[in-house]
Motif scaffolding. Structure first.
Motif, short mmCIF file in Angstrom:
data_model
loop_
_atom_site.label_atom_id
_atom_site.label_comp_id
_atom_site.label_asym_id
_atom_site.label_seq_id
_atom_site.Cartn_x
_atom_site.Cartn_y
_atom_site.Cartn_z
N ILE A 209 -1.60 -2.20 10.12
CA ILE A 209 -1.36 -0.77 10.62
C ILE A 209 -1.57 -0.91 12.11
CG2 ILE A 209 -2.68 1.40 10.44
CD1 ILE A 209 -3.40 1.01 7.37
N PRO B 15 -8.23 -5.21 3.69
CA PRO B 15 -8.17 -3.95 2.94
C PRO B 15 -7.09 -3.14 3.30
CG PRO B 15 -9.83 -3.88 4.92
CD PRO B 15 -9.32 -5.38 4.63
N THR B 16 -6.60 -2.66 2.21
CA THR B 16 -5.52 -1.53 2.38
C THR B 16 -6.07 -0.08 2.01
OG1 THR B 16 -4.71 -1.84 0.39
CG2 THR B 16 -3.56 -3.17 1.96
N PHE B 17 -5.52 0.74 2.51
CA PHE B 17 -6.07 2.15 2.23
C PHE B 17 -5.23 3.08 1.28
CE2 PHE B 17 -7.23 -0.10 6.08
CZ PHE B 17 -8.61 -0.01 5.91
N GLY B 18 -3.93 2.47 0.82
CA GLY B 18 -3.02 3.45 0.25
C GLY B 18 -3.69 4.14 -1.10
N ASP B 19 -2.89 5.14 -1.70
CA ASP B 19 -3.14 5.52 -2.95
C ASP B 19 -2.98 4.44 -4.17
OD1 ASP B 19 -3.21 7.97 -1.71
OD2 ASP B 19 -1.19 8.27 -2.12
N ASN C 9 1.63 1.11 2.78
CA ASN C 9 0.54 0.12 2.03
C ASN C 9 0.10 -1.17 2.83
OD1 ASN C 9 -0.78 1.48 -0.04
ND2 ASN C 9 1.36 1.33 -1.12
N LEU C 10 0.48 -1.23 3.98
CA LEU C 10 0.09 -2.21 4.95
C LEU C 10 -1.50 -2.41 4.93
CD1 LEU C 10 2.45 -2.48 7.95
CD2 LEU C 10 2.68 -3.06 5.57
N ASP C 11 -1.96 -3.85 5.43
CA ASP C 11 -3.32 -3.66 5.61
C ASP C 11 -3.95 -3.43 6.71
OD1 ASP C 11 -2.82 -5.65 7.40
OD2 ASP C 11 -3.11 -7.38 6.12
N LEU C 12 -5.16 -3.51 6.95
CA LEU C 12 -5.78 -2.88 8.40
C LEU C 12 -5.10 -3.62 9.46
CD1 LEU C 12 -8.03 -1.55 9.61
CD2 LEU C 12 -9.27 -3.51 9.51
N LYS D 120 0.48 3.92 -5.75
CA LYS D 120 1.34 3.26 -5.30
C LYS D 120 1.00 1.71 -4.59
CE LYS D 120 1.72 6.65 -1.40
NZ LYS D 120 2.43 7.10 -0.21
N ARG D 121 0.16 1.16 -4.96
CA ARG D 121 -0.29 -0.02 -4.37
C ARG D 121 0.72 -1.26 -4.14
NH1 ARG D 121 -6.12 -1.68 -3.18
NH2 ARG D 121 -6.64 0.28 -2.40
N LYS D 122 1.70 -1.13 -4.89
CA LYS D 122 2.49 -2.59 -4.59
C LYS D 122 3.32 -2.13 -3.14
CE LYS D 122 5.33 -2.94 -7.85
NZ LYS D 122 6.08 -3.43 -9.00
N LYS E 296 0.79 3.00 6.78
CA LYS E 296 -0.11 3.28 5.47
C LYS E 296 0.65 3.71 4.37
CE LYS E 296 -4.28 5.70 4.81
NZ LYS E 296 -4.05 5.45 3.40
N ILE F 58 -6.51 6.39 9.32
CA ILE F 58 -7.06 5.80 8.10
C ILE F 58 -8.27 6.73 7.37
CG2 ILE F 58 -8.57 3.95 6.93
CD1 ILE F 58 -6.96 2.31 8.99
N ARG G 248 -2.09 14.18 5.99
CA ARG G 248 -1.06 14.41 5.33
C ARG G 248 -0.80 15.90 4.98
NH1 ARG G 248 -0.90 10.66 0.03
NH2 ARG G 248 -1.86 12.63 -0.76
#
Lengths: 215, 215, 215
Positions: C37, B201-205, C31-34, B208-210, C28, C81, C88
Motif C-alpha cells: 500500500i 499485515p493486510t487490511f482487506g475484508d 488486498n496488498l500488504d502494508l 475477499k482475502r485472496k 487496499k 487504512i 468508502r
C-alpha cells in the motif's frame, strides 16, 4: 555542421510523424477519444526521445521544449483521423509505420547521443532505446503484448541501424547519405522479417514452442 | 576510497549478472528469441540503475556508458541459454536470482546515492527503487503480476537492506563487510518470507482475502 | 516570492496527499500488504513529479529528497487504512481523489516548470504529465485499463488547468488565487464529465463503439 544538424532534425521529425501515425491508428482502433488519440500519439512519438534526452543530459528534452515535435504529433493524429480510410488500405498500418519510425529513430537517436559527446556504446544503446521505447509504451498502455516480445526481428533491426550509423561516424567514413542507408537497411530488415517470417533462434522446449498470445 | 569504490562496483556488477539471469530465465520461459532474451535481461539488470543514475545526476548512466554492465548482461544471458538445465534444477530460479539481485542492488544503489552527496532519504528510496525497478519492468513487459504486489515480503526486504547500509554509513560505523551483512539480511529476509510464507499485515475484508491472480 | 513558493509547495503536498489516498484505496482493494500500500501510494503520488523534476533538471527530485512528500504519503496511507470505512462512503473514492489530485498537480507541475525558466510548452506538457503520470503507473501496476484511456474527459481536464495557469502567468495577469481557480476548473471539468458522461468525440466504426473493458 548546421546542415548535418538540420538533416538529423529532419530524420527525427519524420520519425515523430510516422510513429505518431502508428500510435494514432492503434488508439483509434481502440476507440479512444480525440485527446486519447493525441496522448497516445505523443507518447509513442516522443517517449523514447525524451528518455534518451534525459540520459544524455539534454535538458529540457526536445520533445517537450521544441514545438516542432508537438506540431508533428498533432498533424499526424489529424491526418490519421481524417484519412483513416486511406491509411487502413495498408494491410497492417501499425506495423508498417512502426517499422519506418523504428529505422528513423534508431539512426537519429544514435547520432544525437554521439553529438552530445558520448561514447559509441551509449549511442548504440540509446539509438535502440529511442527506436523501441515509444512502441513498448504504446503496447503496455493499450494492454497488448509488446512488439519487442514477438518472434520477428524488431529490436535487432534497430540495433543494426544504430550500429551502422555509429560505426560510420567513428571510422570517419560517414557521408551525407549514410543515415539514409542505415535507416533503409533497418526498415528493410524489419519489413522482410515480417514478410518472410524471419526470426532469431529461440531455445525453448519444442513442446511449448508457441509464444503465448494476447493477455 | 578507491578500494571502496571497487567494492561497490563489484556489488553492482554481481547484482547486474544475477538479475540478468532472472530476466533471461523469465524471457526463455516465454520462448523469446535470442535478442528478446538479451533485451529483457538488460532491462531487468540495468533499468533500475539507469533510473537511479538519472535521479542523482550521474549522466550518462553507468548502465549505458560502462561496457562492464553490458558484458555482464551478455554473459548472464549466454550462461542461462547454455546452462539452462543446470539453472532449472533450482525449484524456482527466477525467484531465487531475483532475491539475490534485490539484496545486491538495495545496498549498492543506496551507497551510490550517498557517494554522490545526497541525503539519507534519497539514498534509501533509490536503494529500494534500484532493487525493485528492474523486476517490476520485467513483469510488466511479460504481462505478469509484479512480484512487488505479491503478499510476501519483497520491497520491504530491500528497504531493510538499504536502511542498514545507509544507517551504518551515516553513524560512522561502516566496516568493509557492512554491505555484505546488509545484503545477506535482505536476501535472507526475502528467501525466508518465501519459504515460511511470512507476510506483512493486510487490511482487506475477510470475505475477499485472496489476492487476484494473473491477469 | 517566498510566499508564492510556499503556495505551490502547499498545492504540491496537497496533491501528493490526495493522490496517495487514491493509490492506497486502490492497493487496499487489491488486498496488498502494508508495504505494498505504501509503495503504490508513493508511486502514484510522487511518480509524475519525479519524472517532471528529471525533465526540468531539478536534481535530485523533490519527491525523493524532501521528506515532506514521504511524510504526506505515509500519512495518507495510514489515514486510508484506519479510516477506510469513512473513505468508502464516497461512491467511488479512487475516482474522486484522483480528480482532485489531477487538478492540484496540473497546476503545481506547470508552475514548477515555469519557475525553472522553461517555456510555456514545456510547462503545459509537464503539468499534464505530472497530473496523469502517477495514475497511469498505478493502473499499469494493478493491471487495470488506465483511466486516461477511458472515454471520459481526463487528461484534457489537466490540460485545461495547466493552460489557464501558464497563460495567466505569461500574460502577467496571475493573482494569488489564479492557481486555485485553474485547479477548481480542472477538478470540476473532470467530475462533471464523470457525472454527466461528457466525452470528447471518438471516430471509430459505429459497429465496434464499445471500449474494450478490463484485460
Amino acid at each position: 555542421m548546421g546542415e548535418e544538424r538540420s538533416l538529423f532534425l529532419l530524420l527525427d521529425l519524420s520519425g515523430t510523424f510516422i510513429f505518431a501515425i502508428s500510435g494514432a491508428v492503434a488508439a483509434k482502433e481502440r476507440n479512444l477519444d480525440l485527446f486519447g488519440i493525441l496522448a497516445i500519439s505523443f507518447v509513442v512519438a516522443c517517449g523514447g526521445g525524451i528518455v534518451r534526452d534525459v540520459c544524455i543530459g539534454a535538458i529540457p528534452p526536445a520533445g517537450l521544449a521544441n514545438w516542432n515535435y508537438l506540431a508533428a504529433v498533432v498533424a499526424a493524429a489529424l491526418t490519421t483521423i481524417v484519412g483513416y480510410r486511406q491509411v487502413r488500405r495498408f494491410r497492417n498500418p501499425v506495423l508498417l509505420f512502426d517499422a519506418i519510425g523504428l529505422g528513423l529513430f534508431a539512426v537519429s537517436g544514435a547520432q544525437k547521443a554521439l553529438s552530445y559527446g558520448h561514447n559509441a556504446e551509449v549511442a548504440v544503446l540509446l539509438g535502440v532505446l529511442t527506436a523501441v521505447g515509444g512502441g513498448v509504451v504504446r503496447d503496455v498502455l493499450l494492454v497488448r503484448v509488446p512488439l519487442i516480445l514477438q518472434r520477428e526481428i524488431y529490436a535487432s533491426a534497430a540495433l543494426v541501424g544504430a550500429v551502422i550509423q555509429v560505426a560510420c561516424e567513428r571510422l570517419g567514413v560517414a557521408k551525407p547519405w549514410t543515415p539514409w542507408v542505415a535507416m533503409f537497411i533497418c526498415v528493410g530488415l524489419r519489413l522482410m522479417s515480417l514478410r518472410f517470417k524471419w526470426h532469431l533462434p529461440t531455445f525453448g522446449d519444442r513442446s511449448k514452442r508457441k509464444i503465448s498470445s494476447d493477455p
